[in-house]
Design a protein around this motif. Structure first.
Motif, PDB file in Angstrom:
ATOM      1  N   GLU A 188       0.836  -1.198   0.000  1.00 22.92           N
ATOM      2  CA  GLU A 188       0.000   0.000   0.000  1.00 22.92           C
ATOM      3  C   GLU A 188       0.873   1.251   0.000  1.00 22.92           C
ATOM      4  OE1 GLU A 188      -2.441   0.198   3.457  1.00 22.92           O
ATOM      5  OE2 GLU A 188      -0.760   0.051   4.861  1.00 22.92           O
ATOM      6  N   ILE A 189       0.288   2.354  -0.423  1.00 21.74           N
ATOM      7  CA  ILE A 189       0.937   3.661  -0.411  1.00 21.74           C
ATOM      8  C   ILE A 189       0.018   4.630   0.324  1.00 21.74           C
ATOM      9  CG2 ILE A 189       1.772   5.595  -1.795  1.00 21.74           C
ATOM     10  CD1 ILE A 189       2.392   3.646  -4.025  1.00 21.74           C
ATOM     11  N   THR A 190       0.563   5.324   1.313  1.00 25.81           N
ATOM     12  CA  THR A 190      -0.199   6.363   2.003  1.00 25.81           C
ATOM     13  C   THR A 190      -0.012   7.673   1.253  1.00 25.81           C
ATOM     14  OG1 THR A 190       0.096   5.257   4.133  1.00 25.81           O
ATOM     15  CG2 THR A 190      -0.521   7.577   4.181  1.00 25.81           C
ATOM     16  N   LEU A 191      -1.113   8.235   0.770  1.00 26.61           N
ATOM     17  CA  LEU A 191      -1.068   9.436  -0.056  1.00 26.61           C
ATOM     18  C   LEU A 191      -0.992  10.671   0.832  1.00 26.61           C
ATOM     19  CD1 LEU A 191      -3.796   8.338  -2.615  1.00 26.61           C
ATOM     20  CD2 LEU A 191      -1.315   8.090  -2.819  1.00 26.61           C
ATOM     21  N   GLY A 192       0.188  10.898   1.393  1.00 23.73           N
ATOM     22  CA  GLY A 192       0.404  12.019   2.285  1.00 23.73           C
ATOM     23  C   GLY A 192       0.681  13.310   1.544  1.00 23.73           C
ATOM     24  N   SER A 193       1.050  14.332   2.319  1.00 25.68           N
ATOM     25  CA  SER A 193       1.260  15.671   1.746  1.00 25.68           C
ATOM     26  C   SER A 193       2.513  15.765   0.892  1.00 25.68           C
ATOM     27  CB  SER A 193       1.340  16.705   2.874  1.00 25.68           C
ATOM     28  OG  SER A 193       2.397  16.377   3.773  1.00 25.68           O
ATOM     29  N   GLN A 194       3.435  14.800   1.008  1.00 25.94           N
ATOM     30  CA  GLN A 194       4.682  14.841   0.236  1.00 25.94           C
ATOM     31  C   GLN A 194       4.649  13.901  -0.965  1.00 25.94           C
ATOM     32  OE1 GLN A 194       7.393  14.110   3.664  1.00 25.94           O
ATOM     33  NE2 GLN A 194       8.230  16.125   3.194  1.00 25.94           N
ATOM     34  N   VAL A 195       3.452  13.496  -1.360  1.00 30.65           N
ATOM     35  CA  VAL A 195       3.282  12.564  -2.485  1.00 30.65           C
ATOM     36  C   VAL A 195       2.684  13.305  -3.672  1.00 30.65           C
ATOM     37  CG1 VAL A 195       2.114  10.460  -3.250  1.00 30.65           C
ATOM     38  CG2 VAL A 195       2.986  10.617  -0.914  1.00 30.65           C
ATOM     39  N   ILE A 196       3.168  12.969  -4.863  1.00 30.96           N
ATOM     40  CA  ILE A 196       2.598  13.530  -6.093  1.00 30.96           C
ATOM     41  C   ILE A 196       2.306  12.391  -7.059  1.00 30.96           C
ATOM     42  CG2 ILE A 196       3.747  15.760  -5.854  1.00 30.96           C
ATOM     43  CD1 ILE A 196       5.793  14.832  -7.921  1.00 30.96           C
ATOM     44  N   ALA A 197       1.284  12.574  -7.897  1.00 30.22           N
ATOM     45  CA  ALA A 197       0.927  11.599  -8.929  1.00 30.22           C
ATOM     46  C   ALA A 197       0.832  12.325 -10.267  1.00 30.22           C
ATOM     47  CB  ALA A 197      -0.394  10.928  -8.588  1.00 30.22           C
ATOM     48  N   LYS A 198       1.437  11.750 -11.296  1.00 31.56           N
ATOM     49  CA  LYS A 198       1.421  12.397 -12.612  1.00 31.56           C
ATOM     50  C   LYS A 198       1.557  11.353 -13.714  1.00 31.56           C
ATOM     51  CE  LYS A 198       6.419  13.278 -12.599  1.00 31.56           C
ATOM     52  NZ  LYS A 198       7.477  14.306 -12.761  1.00 31.56           N
ATOM     53  N   ASN A 199       1.131  11.741 -14.926  1.00 30.44           N
ATOM     54  CA  ASN A 199       1.230  10.852 -16.082  1.00 30.44           C
ATOM     55  C   ASN A 199       2.668  10.782 -16.585  1.00 30.44           C
ATOM     56  OD1 ASN A 199      -1.554  10.476 -16.042  1.00 30.44           O
ATOM     57  ND2 ASN A 199      -1.925  12.170 -17.459  1.00 30.44           N
ATOM     58  N   CYS A 200       3.016   9.653 -17.134  1.00 31.28           N
ATOM     59  CA  CYS A 200       4.318   9.505 -17.802  1.00 31.28           C
ATOM     60  C   CYS A 200       4.141   9.867 -19.281  1.00 31.28           C
ATOM     61  CB  CYS A 200       4.826   8.072 -17.664  1.00 31.28           C
ATOM     62  SG  CYS A 200       5.243   7.614 -15.973  1.00 31.28           S
ATOM     63  N   ASP A 201       4.995  10.722 -19.773  1.00 32.93           N
ATOM     64  CA  ASP A 201       4.862  11.217 -21.144  1.00 32.93           C
ATOM     65  C   ASP A 201       5.161  10.147 -22.179  1.00 32.93           C
ATOM     66  OD1 ASP A 201       4.262  13.699 -20.075  1.00 32.93           O
ATOM     67  OD2 ASP A 201       6.364  14.342 -20.064  1.00 32.93           O
ATOM     68  N   LYS A 202       6.052   9.220 -21.853  1.00 37.09           N
ATOM     69  CA  LYS A 202       6.464   8.196 -22.807  1.00 37.09           C
ATOM     70  C   LYS A 202       6.097   6.800 -22.292  1.00 37.09           C
ATOM     71  CE  LYS A 202      10.437  10.936 -24.353  1.00 37.09           C
ATOM     72  NZ  LYS A 202      11.917  10.956 -24.507  1.00 37.09           N
ATOM     73  N   PRO A 203       5.959   5.822 -23.185  1.00 36.42           N
ATOM     74  CA  PRO A 203       5.703   4.441 -22.749  1.00 36.42           C
ATOM     75  C   PRO A 203       6.835   3.936 -21.862  1.00 36.42           C
ATOM     76  CG  PRO A 203       5.270   4.683 -25.097  1.00 36.42           C
ATOM     77  CD  PRO A 203       5.932   5.967 -24.657  1.00 36.42           C
ATOM     78  N   VAL A 204       6.492   3.081 -20.921  1.00 35.83           N
ATOM     79  CA  VAL A 204       7.464   2.528 -19.974  1.00 35.83           C
ATOM     80  C   VAL A 204       7.370   1.009 -19.995  1.00 35.83           C
ATOM     81  CG1 VAL A 204       8.222   2.428 -17.574  1.00 35.83           C
ATOM     82  CG2 VAL A 204       7.268   4.559 -18.486  1.00 35.83           C
ATOM     83  N   GLY A 205       8.496   0.359 -20.321  1.00 35.52           N
ATOM     84  CA  GLY A 205       8.537  -1.096 -20.284  1.00 35.52           C
ATOM     85  C   GLY A 205       7.512  -1.775 -21.153  1.00 35.52           C
ATOM     86  N   GLY A 206       7.152  -1.145 -22.282  1.00 37.70           N
ATOM     87  CA  GLY A 206       6.174  -1.736 -23.192  1.00 37.70           C
ATOM     88  C   GLY A 206       4.739  -1.351 -22.884  1.00 37.70           C
ATOM     89  N   GLU A 207       4.492  -0.663 -21.783  1.00 33.08           N
ATOM     90  CA  GLU A 207       3.144  -0.215 -21.433  1.00 33.08           C
ATOM     91  C   GLU A 207       2.969   1.236 -21.865  1.00 33.08           C
ATOM     92  OE1 GLU A 207       0.639  -1.890 -20.317  1.00 33.08           O
ATOM     93  OE2 GLU A 207       1.697  -3.794 -20.033  1.00 33.08           O
ATOM     94  N   LYS A 208       1.823   1.527 -22.500  1.00 33.28           N
ATOM     95  CA  LYS A 208       1.603   2.848 -23.092  1.00 33.28           C
ATOM     96  C   LYS A 208       1.014   3.847 -22.096  1.00 33.28           C
ATOM     97  CE  LYS A 208      -0.460   5.005 -27.178  1.00 33.28           C
ATOM     98  NZ  LYS A 208      -1.284   4.769 -28.391  1.00 33.28           N
ATOM     99  N   TYR A 209       0.036   3.410 -21.305  1.00 30.90           N
ATOM    100  CA  TYR A 209      -0.687   4.329 -20.417  1.00 30.90           C
ATOM    101  C   TYR A 209      -0.197   4.147 -18.983  1.00 30.90           C
ATOM    102  CZ  TYR A 209      -3.589   4.220 -24.585  1.00 30.90           C
ATOM    103  OH  TYR A 209      -4.014   4.255 -25.877  1.00 30.90           O
ATOM    104  N   VAL A 210       0.876   4.849 -18.659  1.00 28.85           N
ATOM    105  CA  VAL A 210       1.561   4.683 -17.374  1.00 28.85           C
ATOM    106  C   VAL A 210       1.486   5.982 -16.582  1.00 28.85           C
ATOM    107  CG1 VAL A 210       3.751   4.102 -16.233  1.00 28.85           C
ATOM    108  CG2 VAL A 210       3.118   2.982 -18.385  1.00 28.85           C
ATOM    109  N   PHE A 211       1.289   5.869 -15.273  1.00 31.66           N
ATOM    110  CA  PHE A 211       1.422   7.019 -14.377  1.00 31.66           C
ATOM    111  C   PHE A 211       2.324   6.618 -13.221  1.00 31.66           C
ATOM    112  CE2 PHE A 211      -2.204   4.732 -12.614  1.00 31.66           C
ATOM    113  CZ  PHE A 211      -2.024   4.833 -11.245  1.00 31.66           C
TER     114      PHE A 211
END
Length: 428
Positions: A188-211
């Motif tokens: 699990e990940i605790t979504l605290g005040s020092q956490v950010i979530a964002k999209n990855c602009d390029k494919p990662v490891g063969g996966e296209k829709y990565v965040f």
């Protein structure tokens, strides 16, 4: 006619029983609690048929219903058992009554991915009370924006492989399970005040829709996590909901800090120190009230110590001193609901722990850091049920449970942590 009278008498008797909401602990987020029955699963029933003389009767257990952000129905062996035996996740579940079986009143909790769970109550009154309370929790979780679904997580032994997991976003916790029917998360990940979530602009490891989710408070390989969705719309929805959770945590933290800042400021203004903060002391040192910066998310320990010893009053120097660092092994209650032995160090206003003592001696990165200046009021405390256990609660809502070798060892840790807290509070 006789059956109807018998049923009315039974319903009246059930209504006189202790209400399931009265048996719950509201402070722990419990909505209802009480005994229910569950019949053995097909695999267990097959084993019972093979065992000569084995009982095939329904099993009685203690059930606890928790509301948002847990939204779970947890099973315990008995009323006073500290360790759960199973968890039913209620997000997007449907609850309805079923025909009675074996003189027990039957209701079903169904989920399209989790399957069905069948529970039984002693009488119709209790059954309808459970159905009502569980339905309320399900509706609440839907209105609060709880999410679940399949995602791919990058990790594993090789750290670069994609693993399909079942994810649940509830409040400030993003947890994942190997399959939807699992009771306890794999991580699990605790979504605290020092956490950010964002999209990855390029494919990662063969996966296209990565965040990705980045936790700036961590300094290990878990600082940056990558997740993959099947479509761009799924990714957009997950990232938006995670960002909403992070913003709500930041708002709650900011509100708590402002409240604590106002309380401390009023205390300082009433004290002699506050009244003479802009005057020179006997030793020639000057204490400027502008140096006390409230509401900051963090503070520099060295700067605070310099401010404390700025006065040359010998008596003040004798009173203020660094608390002694403390090290040793304790057990930490993990997200898997098991106890794991870690090596701890309380030093410089922080409580850190490593996988073992060898990792600490080799100066490897710590597994986690708990800043003692960010603990809630009244924390730490000893567990009233087991005095060898220590509970720590942070401003972000994270709660840690540690188990020591003995009650005496727990008191030593509590005293050391409290001593550091008193030292840190001198900065005000």
């Amino acid at each position: 006619m006789g059956q109807e009278i018998s049923k009315c008498v039974e319903d009246m008797t059930g209504a006189m029983d202790t209400d399931i909401t009265e048996q719950s602990n509201k402070e722990d987020g419990e909505v209802a609690a009480g005994f229910l029955f569950q019949r053995p699963s097909r695999s267990k029933l097959a084993g019972l048929k093979k065992a000569a003389g084995a009982s095939r009767s329904m099993k009685r257990a203690w059930y606890v219903l928790r509301g948002w952000p847990d939204c779970t129905l947890t099973t315990y062996k008995d009323r006073f058992s500290p360790t759960p035996t199973g968890v039913i996740h209620l997000l997007k579940c449907d609850v309805k009554a079923k025909p009675a079986e074996d003189d027990k009143y039957h209701f079903q909790i169904h989920h399209s991915s989790h399957g069905s769970r069948h529970l039984f109550a002693e009488n119709s009154h209790l059954m309808h009370r459970w159905i009502t309370e569980i339905t309320n929790v399900v509706e609440e979780s839907s209105s609060m924006g709880g999410m679940e679904g399949n995602l791919k997580k990058r990790g594993g032994i090789r750290l670069h492989t994609w693993q399909s997991r079942w994810f649940m976003l509830m409040g400030s916790d993003l947890a994942w399970y190997e399959k939807p029917t699992d009771s306890f998360p794999r991580g699990e990940i605790t979504l605290g005040s020092q956490v950010i979530a964002k999209n990855c602009d390029k494919p990662v490891g063969g996966e296209k829709y990565v965040f990705e989710i980045i936790d700036s408070a961590r300094h290990d390989f878990k600082r940056r996590r990558e997740f993959a969705c099947e479509t761009s719309l799924d990714r957009k929805y997950w990232v938006e909901q995670i960002q909403i959770s992070i913003k709500s945590q930041k708002a709650a933290l900011s509100k708590h800090q402002m409240k604590r800042s106002a309380s401390r400021s009023s205390t300082i203004s009433r004290s002699t120190l506050g009244e003479e903060s802009d005057e020179e002391g006997e030793g020639g040192g000057r204490i400027n009230s502008s140096e006390v910066k409230e509401g900051e998310e963090g503070w520099n320990l060295t700067k605070s110590i310099n401010n404390i010893f700025r006065s040359t009053d010998n008596d003040m120097v004798d009173v203020m001193h660094f608390p002694e660092p403390k090290t040793g092994a304790m057990q930490k209650h993990s997200s898997y609901l098991v106890w794991q032995t870690k090596f701890f160090e309380c030093k410089d206003g922080e409580l850190k722990y490593w996988k073992n003592e060898t990792a600490h001696e080799n100066q490897k990165p710590e597994s986690a850091v708990i800043r003692l200046s960010e603990l809630q009021r009244g924390s730490p405390s000893s567990n009233p049920v087991d005095r060898a256990n220590i509970l720590l609660a942070t401003d972000t809502g994270k709660v840690y449970s540690f188990r020591c070798k003995s009650e005496e060892d727990a008191n030593d840790w509590l005293n050391n942590i409290n001593e550091w807290q008193r030292f840190l509070n001198m900065k005000d």
